[in-house]
Design a protein around this motif. Structure first.
Motif, mmCIF file in Angstrom:
data_model
loop_
_atom_site.group_PDB
_atom_site.id
_atom_site.type_symbol
_atom_site.label_atom_id
_atom_site.label_comp_id
_atom_site.label_asym_id
_atom_site.label_seq_id
_atom_site.Cartn_x
_atom_site.Cartn_y
_atom_site.Cartn_z
ATOM 1 N N HIS A 36 -13.197 15.535 1.881
ATOM 2 C CA HIS A 36 -13.066 14.395 2.779
ATOM 3 C C HIS A 36 -12.497 13.231 1.984
ATOM 4 N N PHE A 37 -11.385 12.714 2.459
ATOM 5 C CA PHE A 37 -10.721 11.614 1.773
ATOM 6 C C PHE A 37 -9.972 10.783 2.802
ATOM 7 N N ARG A 38 -10.059 9.476 2.631
ATOM 8 C CA ARG A 38 -9.329 8.573 3.516
ATOM 9 C C ARG A 38 -8.882 7.372 2.713
ATOM 10 N N ALA A 39 -7.654 6.952 2.928
ATOM 11 C CA ALA A 39 -7.115 5.743 2.292
ATOM 12 C C ALA A 39 -6.604 4.835 3.400
ATOM 13 N N ARG A 40 -7.130 3.632 3.418
ATOM 14 C CA ARG A 40 -6.698 2.642 4.404
ATOM 15 C C ARG A 40 -6.174 1.436 3.647
ATOM 16 N N GLN A 41 -5.034 0.929 4.064
ATOM 17 C CA GLN A 41 -4.475 -0.227 3.366
ATOM 18 C C GLN A 41 -4.311 -1.395 4.315
ATOM 19 N N ARG A 42 -4.422 -2.588 3.743
ATOM 20 C CA ARG A 42 -4.259 -3.812 4.516
ATOM 21 C C ARG A 42 -3.719 -4.895 3.605
ATOM 22 N N LYS A 43 -2.882 -5.755 4.163
ATOM 23 C CA LYS A 43 -2.357 -6.888 3.417
ATOM 24 C C LYS A 43 -3.382 -8.011 3.484
ATOM 25 N N CYS A 44 -3.676 -8.566 2.327
ATOM 26 C CA CYS A 44 -4.661 -9.643 2.244
ATOM 27 C C CYS A 44 -4.205 -10.651 1.204
ATOM 28 N N GLY A 45 -3.937 -11.854 1.652
ATOM 29 C CA GLY A 45 -3.497 -12.877 0.718
ATOM 30 C C GLY A 45 -2.250 -12.436 -0.012
ATOM 31 N N THR A 46 -2.310 -12.483 -1.342
ATOM 32 C CA THR A 46 -1.149 -12.111 -2.153
ATOM 33 C C THR A 46 -1.182 -10.655 -2.605
ATOM 34 N N SER A 47 -2.116 -9.882 -2.069
ATOM 35 C CA SER A 47 -2.286 -8.493 -2.495
ATOM 36 C C SER A 47 -2.325 -7.541 -1.312
ATOM 37 N N VAL A 48 -2.213 -6.264 -1.637
ATOM 38 C CA VAL A 48 -2.485 -5.189 -0.693
ATOM 39 C C VAL A 48 -3.766 -4.533 -1.172
ATOM 40 N N VAL A 49 -4.722 -4.378 -0.271
ATOM 41 C CA VAL A 49 -5.980 -3.719 -0.596
ATOM 42 C C VAL A 49 -5.913 -2.294 -0.061
ATOM 43 N N VAL A 50 -6.205 -1.325 -0.935
ATOM 44 C CA VAL A 50 -6.269 0.079 -0.542
ATOM 45 C C VAL A 50 -7.731 0.496 -0.652
ATOM 46 N N GLU A 51 -8.354 0.731 0.494
ATOM 47 C CA GLU A 51 -9.760 1.140 0.530
ATOM 48 C C GLU A 51 -9.825 2.656 0.559
ATOM 49 N N LEU A 52 -10.507 3.237 -0.412
ATOM 50 C CA LEU A 52 -10.633 4.687 -0.503
ATOM 51 C C LEU A 52 -12.034 5.110 -0.088
ATOM 52 N N ARG A 53 -12.117 6.229 0.618
ATOM 53 C CA ARG A 53 -13.378 6.810 1.048
ATOM 54 C C ARG A 53 -13.349 8.296 0.755
ATOM 55 N N GLU A 79 -13.855 11.839 -1.659
ATOM 56 C CA GLU A 79 -13.705 12.411 -2.986
ATOM 57 C C GLU A 79 -12.307 12.146 -3.543
ATOM 58 N N LEU A 80 -12.268 11.766 -4.811
ATOM 59 C CA LEU A 80 -11.002 11.501 -5.494
ATOM 60 C C LEU A 80 -10.880 12.519 -6.624
ATOM 61 N N ASP A 81 -10.146 13.591 -6.347
ATOM 62 C CA ASP A 81 -10.045 14.691 -7.300
ATOM 63 C C ASP A 81 -8.669 15.339 -7.200
ATOM 64 N N ILE A 82 -8.530 16.519 -7.747
ATOM 65 C CA ILE A 82 -7.236 17.186 -7.779
ATOM 66 C C ILE A 82 -6.692 17.465 -6.374
ATOM 67 N N LEU A 83 -7.577 17.679 -5.412
ATOM 68 C CA LEU A 83 -7.136 17.960 -4.044
ATOM 69 C C LEU A 83 -6.664 16.716 -3.303
ATOM 70 N N THR A 84 -7.120 15.542 -3.721
ATOM 71 C CA THR A 84 -6.758 14.312 -3.013
ATOM 72 C C THR A 84 -5.850 13.400 -3.833
ATOM 73 N N ALA A 85 -5.551 13.799 -5.052
ATOM 74 C CA ALA A 85 -4.705 12.966 -5.920
ATOM 75 C C ALA A 85 -3.305 12.784 -5.342
ATOM 76 N N GLN A 86 -2.734 13.825 -4.750
ATOM 77 C CA GLN A 86 -1.362 13.722 -4.225
ATOM 78 C C GLN A 86 -1.244 12.738 -3.063
ATOM 79 N N ARG A 111 -15.275 1.502 -3.807
ATOM 80 C CA ARG A 111 -16.696 1.450 -3.424
ATOM 81 C C ARG A 111 -17.084 2.572 -2.472
ATOM 82 N N GLY A 112 -16.137 3.126 -1.727
ATOM 83 C CA GLY A 112 -16.439 4.218 -0.803
ATOM 84 C C GLY A 112 -16.197 5.601 -1.376
#
Length: 118
Positions: free
Chosen positions: A7-24, A26-33, A55-56
């Motif tokens: 289970h993996f999800r990446a959500r991005q949003r523009k905030c101020g001078t940055s882009v925030v990428v929120e990850l939820r 597992e971050l491993d070999i299957l989700t790295a790509q 944090r997620g």
């Protein structure tokens, strides 16, 4: 032999001078790509700094950290920053074991000026 589901999800949003990428998940070999593809788009050409919110994340290994290292290098070459939001002790430990706690700018929360105003 059954294929492991992850289970993996990446959500991005523009905030101020940055882009925030929120990850939820597992971050491993299957989700790295999928993460690498997302970060490749955000780091190509000129643009905003990138904040990756881990944090997620419920699991992380070294192969899952590679896209973050590549993004850090690409952004630094452009004079931009990659910052990592991390609060879970096991993620901090993996970053430290890989020596990345000295490489990445680690934050405990998304900076106030970077939060979305919705």
């Amino acid at each position: 032999m059954s294929q492991r589901q992850t289970h993996f999800r990446a959500r991005q949003r523009k905030c101020g001078t940055s882009v925030v990428v929120e990850l939820r998940g597992e971050l491993d070999i299957l989700t790295a790509q999928p993460l690498a593809s997302c970060l490749r788009i955000l780091t190509s050409g000129e643009g905003r700094d990138v904040i990756v919110d881990l944090r997620g994340v419920t699991f992380v290994d070294c192969s899952g950290l590679r896209p973050l290292c590549v993004a850090h290098t690409r952004l630094a070459a452009q004079g931009r920053r990659l910052r990592i939001v991390v609060t879970r002790p096991f993620v901090v430990k993996v970053l430290a074991l890989c020596g990345l706690d000295e490489t990445f700018e680690l934050l405990e929360t998304v900076p106030t000026g970077e939060r979305s105003h919705s």
